[in-house]
Design an enzyme around this catalytic site. Structure first.
Site, PDB file in Angstrom:
ATOM      1  N   ASP A 130     -12.060  -3.356   1.555  1.00 28.59           N
ATOM      2  CA  ASP A 130     -12.699  -3.923   2.751  1.00 28.59           C
ATOM      3  C   ASP A 130     -14.204  -3.766   2.589  1.00 28.59           C
ATOM      4  O   ASP A 130     -14.819  -2.865   3.176  1.00 28.59           O
ATOM      5  CB  ASP A 130     -12.214  -3.175   4.005  1.00 28.59           C
ATOM      6  N   GLU A 148      -1.807   6.139  -0.477  1.00 32.75           N
ATOM      7  CA  GLU A 148      -3.223   6.232  -0.087  1.00 32.75           C
ATOM      8  C   GLU A 148      -3.352   7.514   0.746  1.00 32.75           C
ATOM      9  O   GLU A 148      -3.989   8.465   0.320  1.00 32.75           O
ATOM     10  CB  GLU A 148      -3.634   4.994   0.716  1.00 32.75           C
ATOM     11  N   HIS A 168       0.867  -1.165   0.000  1.00 33.05           N
ATOM     12  CA  HIS A 168       0.000   0.000   0.000  1.00 33.05           C
ATOM     13  C   HIS A 168       0.914   1.227   0.000  1.00 33.05           C
ATOM     14  O   HIS A 168       1.827   1.324   0.841  1.00 33.05           O
ATOM     15  CB  HIS A 168      -0.863   0.026   1.255  1.00 33.05           C
TER      16      HIS A 168
END
Ligand code: HPA
Ligand code: ZN
Length: 326
Positions: free
Chosen positions: A278, A199, A196
């Site tokens: 998610d 973000e 990741h």
């Protein structure tokens, strides 16, 4: 409605999905009861009402709390099977699933219990639905590199079932450079590498993920666009970005989906994909993500086809399997 049917009919891969983030409130209650775990909610409605986040950390606090109901191999199986049934309904043909072992081993759950439950469901989904899968173990970046090294040690007996390693959790203050050694070891073991980056963190973290971790793919990557040279590099190297529109909205990475950078990414020649991250926490599975971003940006059929094709191009399937999907 026409767009909905078109999206539903597109064969697609999902490349950014945290299996613990697919825990629906109904299953959370069922598992809490099954395992005698107390949860601070009286009803499914109360749980859903708690899913209002100002940033990534707000979400992570409730995400780590939620996964506390997962104890047994059967729990991990049921969680994964429920996600795969939803993915199948969305015409997902291939999934690359993240799991967060440190979120479980810290609670005394054995690494092998987690792997056994997840992989049993993955195997069943391949038999039943023809969905193929890869499994990616994520390191929690708010913890130390030593903790990540110990987690990689624990994974060694299961490397026949683990295809890659990733990096998730609280981004700002925990740059990729903190994990340079453990990712080098993972690479030497033949594992694929993702992280990741961009973000909430700056473009410099995306540079680090590329140069220091030598990632095969960037998860999110939104903030890369602030750096034109980085954007050109990602395009030139064909680095896939696993973009998550509803996640970006719920975590306030964007104020409004109409301001989402997905079309700019495609215009810059980036291998951008659409994913749910998610889904239980962010309000939709993969088709809902395609629908929301297509509606907000008025994406064309050609752009939707490109996004679905990118999901196979950017996957870790071998060339022969990719060719079958493309
Ligand atoms: N970002 C960082 N960590 C996470 C996420 C995310 O979107 N989802 C689950 N863990
Ligand atoms: Zn994620």
């Amino acid at each position: 409605a026409e767009r909905t049917a078109f999206i539903a009919g597109l064969p697609k891969a999902e490349l950014h999905l945290h299996i613990e983030g697919s825990l629906e409130p109904e299953l959370m209650f069922e598992l809490a009861q099954r395992n005698g775990v107390a949860i601070p909610f009286a009803s499914v409605e109360e749980v859903r009402a708690a899913y209002a986040f100002a940033n990534l950390q707000d979400f992570l606090d409730i995400y780590y709390q939620g996964m506390g109901v997962l104890h047994t191999e059967q729990d991990f199986h049921d969680l994964t099977a429920a996600y795969l049934a939803r993915a199948h309904a969305d015409h997902v043909r291939h999934v690359e699933i993240f799991f967060d072992p440190q979120g479980h081993t810290v609670r005394g759950i054995a690494f092998g219990t987690v792997i056994a439950g997840i992989t049993r469901a993955l195997d069943e989904a391949e038999t039943r639905h023809g969905i193929t899968s890869k499994l990616i173990m994520c390191f929690l970046r708010h913890l130390s590199e030593a903790d990540a090294e110990a987690t990689l040690d624990e994974a060694l007996p299961y490397l026949d079932r683990i295809d890659g390693v990733g990096l998730d959790s609280s981004e700002v203050g925990h740059p990729p450079s903190k994990f340079q050694r453990v990712f080098a070891r993972a690479r030497s073991l033949g594992l694929k590498i993702v992280a990741h980056a961009g973000e909430e963190g700056p473009p410099a973290y995306v540079h680090e993920a590329l140069d220091l971790l030598k990632v095969d793919r960037i998860d999110h990557g939104n903030r890369s666009l602030e750096d034109p040279a980085l954007t050109r590099r990602l395009a030139a190297e064909g680095i896939c970005l696993t973009v998550c529109p509803l996640s970006n909205l719920k975590l306030c990475v964007v104020d409004d989906l109409a301001a989402h950078p997905l079309r700019v990414m495609l215009g810059a020649g980036l291998v951008a994909t659409v994913n749910s991250d998610d889904p239980s926490y962010f309000g939709g599975y993969v088709n809902a993500n395609y629908q929301a971003i297509a509606d907000a940006l008025d994406l064309s059929r050609a752009e939707l086809i490109t996004l679905a094709r990118n999901s196979f191009t950017g996957s870790f399937l071998d060339d022969e399997a990719k060719a079958r999907h493309l």
